[in-house]
Design a protein around this motif. Structure first.
Motif, PDB file in Angstrom:
ATOM      1  N   LEU A  19     -12.067  27.063 -55.848  1.00 14.21           N
ATOM      2  CA  LEU A  19     -12.002  28.522 -55.889  1.00 14.21           C
ATOM      3  C   LEU A  19     -13.082  29.154 -55.026  1.00 14.21           C
ATOM      4  O   LEU A  19     -14.084  28.521 -54.685  1.00 14.21           O
ATOM      5  N   VAL A  20     -12.888  30.423 -54.706  1.00 12.28           N
ATOM      6  CA  VAL A  20     -13.851  31.141 -53.871  1.00 12.28           C
ATOM      7  C   VAL A  20     -15.180  31.294 -54.597  1.00 12.28           C
ATOM      8  O   VAL A  20     -16.248  31.140 -54.011  1.00 12.28           O
ATOM      9  N   ARG A  21     -15.102  31.580 -55.894  1.00  9.81           N
ATOM     10  CA  ARG A  21     -16.327  31.791 -56.674  1.00  9.81           C
ATOM     11  C   ARG A  21     -16.523  30.646 -57.653  1.00  9.81           C
ATOM     12  O   ARG A  21     -15.573  30.062 -58.159  1.00  9.81           O
ATOM     13  N   THR A  46     -17.277  24.876 -53.899  1.00  8.85           N
ATOM     14  CA  THR A  46     -16.486  25.810 -53.099  1.00  8.85           C
ATOM     15  C   THR A  46     -16.510  25.388 -51.630  1.00  8.85           C
ATOM     16  O   THR A  46     -17.376  24.630 -51.194  1.00  8.85           O
ATOM     17  N   GLY A  47     -15.517  25.891 -50.886  1.00 16.08           N
ATOM     18  CA  GLY A  47     -15.485  25.676 -49.449  1.00 16.08           C
ATOM     19  C   GLY A  47     -15.452  24.211 -49.058  1.00 16.08           C
ATOM     20  O   GLY A  47     -14.937  23.341 -49.759  1.00 16.08           O
ATOM     21  N   ASN A  69      -3.621  26.050 -55.934  1.00 15.70           N
ATOM     22  CA  ASN A  69      -3.780  26.700 -54.644  1.00 15.70           C
ATOM     23  C   ASN A  69      -5.070  27.513 -54.597  1.00 15.70           C
ATOM     24  O   ASN A  69      -5.622  27.892 -55.621  1.00 15.70           O
ATOM     25  N   ALA A  70      -5.535  27.790 -53.409  1.00 13.27           N
ATOM     26  CA  ALA A  70      -6.737  28.597 -53.218  1.00 13.27           C
ATOM     27  C   ALA A  70      -6.475  29.639 -52.130  1.00 13.27           C
ATOM     28  O   ALA A  70      -5.610  29.440 -51.265  1.00 13.27           O
ATOM     29  N   TRP A  71      -7.237  30.713 -52.178  1.00 17.95           N
ATOM     30  CA  TRP A  71      -7.073  31.821 -51.229  1.00 17.95           C
ATOM     31  C   TRP A  71      -8.397  32.128 -50.558  1.00 17.95           C
ATOM     32  O   TRP A  71      -9.473  31.929 -51.142  1.00 17.95           O
ATOM     33  N   GLU A  72      -8.335  32.599 -49.323  1.00 17.79           N
ATOM     34  CA  GLU A  72      -9.546  32.999 -48.612  1.00 17.79           C
ATOM     35  C   GLU A  72     -10.158  34.217 -49.290  1.00 17.79           C
ATOM     36  O   GLU A  72      -9.445  35.090 -49.794  1.00 17.79           O
ATOM     37  N   GLU A  73     -11.482  34.277 -49.289  1.00 17.77           N
ATOM     38  CA  GLU A  73     -12.160  35.380 -49.966  1.00 17.77           C
ATOM     39  C   GLU A  73     -11.865  36.709 -49.280  1.00 17.77           C
ATOM     40  O   GLU A  73     -12.025  36.848 -48.072  1.00 17.77           O
ATOM     41  N   GLY A  74     -11.391  37.667 -50.080  1.00 16.47           N
ATOM     42  CA  GLY A  74     -11.190  39.029 -49.601  1.00 16.47           C
ATOM     43  C   GLY A  74     -10.033  39.217 -48.647  1.00 16.47           C
ATOM     44  O   GLY A  74      -9.941  40.255 -47.987  1.00 16.47           O
ATOM     45  N   LEU A  94      -7.844  24.320 -48.243  1.00 14.42           N
ATOM     46  CA  LEU A  94      -8.814  23.414 -48.857  1.00 14.42           C
ATOM     47  C   LEU A  94      -8.196  22.443 -49.860  1.00 14.42           C
ATOM     48  O   LEU A  94      -8.562  21.252 -49.864  1.00 14.42           O
ATOM     49  N   PRO A  95      -7.273  22.882 -50.733  1.00 10.84           N
ATOM     50  CA  PRO A  95      -6.698  21.907 -51.668  1.00 10.84           C
ATOM     51  C   PRO A  95      -6.036  20.730 -50.964  1.00 10.84           C
ATOM     52  O   PRO A  95      -6.243  19.574 -51.350  1.00 10.84           O
ATOM     53  N   LEU A  96      -5.255  21.013 -49.929  1.00 10.64           N
ATOM     54  CA  LEU A  96      -4.589  19.938 -49.207  1.00 10.64           C
ATOM     55  C   LEU A  96      -5.579  19.100 -48.402  1.00 10.64           C
ATOM     56  O   LEU A  96      -5.445  17.873 -48.309  1.00 10.64           O
TER      57      LEU A  96
END
Length: 319
Positions: free
Chosen positions: A53-55, A63-64, A94-99, A106-108
């Motif tokens: 996750l982003v946070r 993260t990242g 799944n994950a999303w880019e921040e903002g 990243l998950p894949l």
């Protein structure tokens, strides 16, 4: 709470007749006596590591790019625990880019890095679909209405060999009404299809006890899941755990693995008496369903409160 704050000695929290819950980071547990003694003896690792996750969350997710490197570094040590025909099943969301309304890869990337680091074979990619999930990411789905609801997670089934232990007859889905009718009437339009395939009645109209389950698991649709596992569906199965946490003033884990998902792979990839490990046990769904299905289990959880609360999954049977 950061991973560094979670660091410390690995210790036993509780035991059952079939399993053991450890408190500690998996990085530390892999160096300790409990897991070192299990090298080559674990039949199945089934887990849902903290999502990238982003946070940061209370359960200590990375993260990242650090997430990719963290999961990659664990791959070989976890794979070394497996029997020759053992499997690793990892669920990751799944994950999303921040903002931004942009999905992260990243998950894949993490799954691919994990697979490569341990030289594993990808036996199958399974989708865990849950349309009942709340709409997310809220900013783009609910507020700006520019994205679709995220309703699935990736499940990767990997192994050291191309032919691990597996039997899809242990996870058959109920037959559809049409198939039940065909089995009753024994009348089917056999012959050639436009694709060129020739369908024979031989074997097709035999009752095998159920249909072969697809690699898209519809966890909110009981009609698509093995009847033997439906006892793990819904919120009722989780009730003892939630009540135990409330009674003992312990936080319930906010991202609990779905019991139907865990039990599906335990039934599919192991036999009674086999050993199942969850290195990110959380509320210990995997341990609880493993015990209910006659398997042995071992859980490792970095957060002490979550580890203690997970005992609530066993109190009804133990008290």
């Amino acid at each position: 709470m950061t991973p560094d704050e979670l660091a410390g000695p690995v210790r036993e929290i509780y035991k059952t007749d079939s399993g053991l819950m450890l408190h500690g980071r998996i990085e530390d547990a892999l160096k300790g006596e409990h897991l070192i003694s299990l090298k080559g003896k674990v039949n199945l690792i089934v887990t849902s590591p903290p999502f990238p996750l982003v946070r940061k969350k209370r359960y200590g997710n990375e993260t990242g790019q650090a997430y990719v490197e963290w999961l990659e570094a664990l791959a070989q040590s976890l794979a070394d625990l497996l029997t020759d025909d053992g499997s690793i099943v990892i669920e990751i969301g799944n994950a999303w880019e921040e903002g931004a309304p942009v999905m992260s890869t990243l998950p894949l990337e993490a799954l691919l890095a994990f697979k490569k680091a341990a030289n594993l074979h990808l036996c199958q990619h399974v989708i865990c679909h849950n349309p009942a999930r709340l709409p997310s990411p809220a900013a783009w789905v609910n507020v700006k209405r520019i994205r679709l609801k995220d309703s699935f997670t990736h499940v990767w089934w990997m192994s050291r060999t191309k032919n691990p232990k597996a039997d899809n007859r242990q996870v058959l889905s109920p037959y559809s009404k049409d198939m039940k009718r065909l089995l009753t009437t024994q009348k089917y339009n056999a012959g050639a299809r436009p694709s060129g395939h020739v369908i024979s009645e031989t074997g097709f109209l035999k009752d095998h006890g159920g249909a072969i389950t697809a690699n898209v698991l519809e966890l909110d649709d009981p009609a698509s899941m093995p009847e033997s596992l439906l006892k793990f569906s819904g919120t009722k199965w989780d009730a003892n755990y939630r009540n135990y946490c409330a009674k003992h003033n312990l936080p319930a884990h906010p991202a609990r693995m779905q019991a139907l998902l865990s039990s599906f792979f335990v039934n599919f990839l192991t036999n009674e008496g086999d050993l199942v490990l969850d290195p990110f046990a959380g509320s210990n769904t995997t341990g609880a369903v493993s015990q209910a299905l006659g398997r042995r289990w071992l859980g490792v959880e970095a957060n002490e409160e979550y580890a203690k609360g997970s005992q609530g999954r066993f109190v009804a049977a133990e008290e």
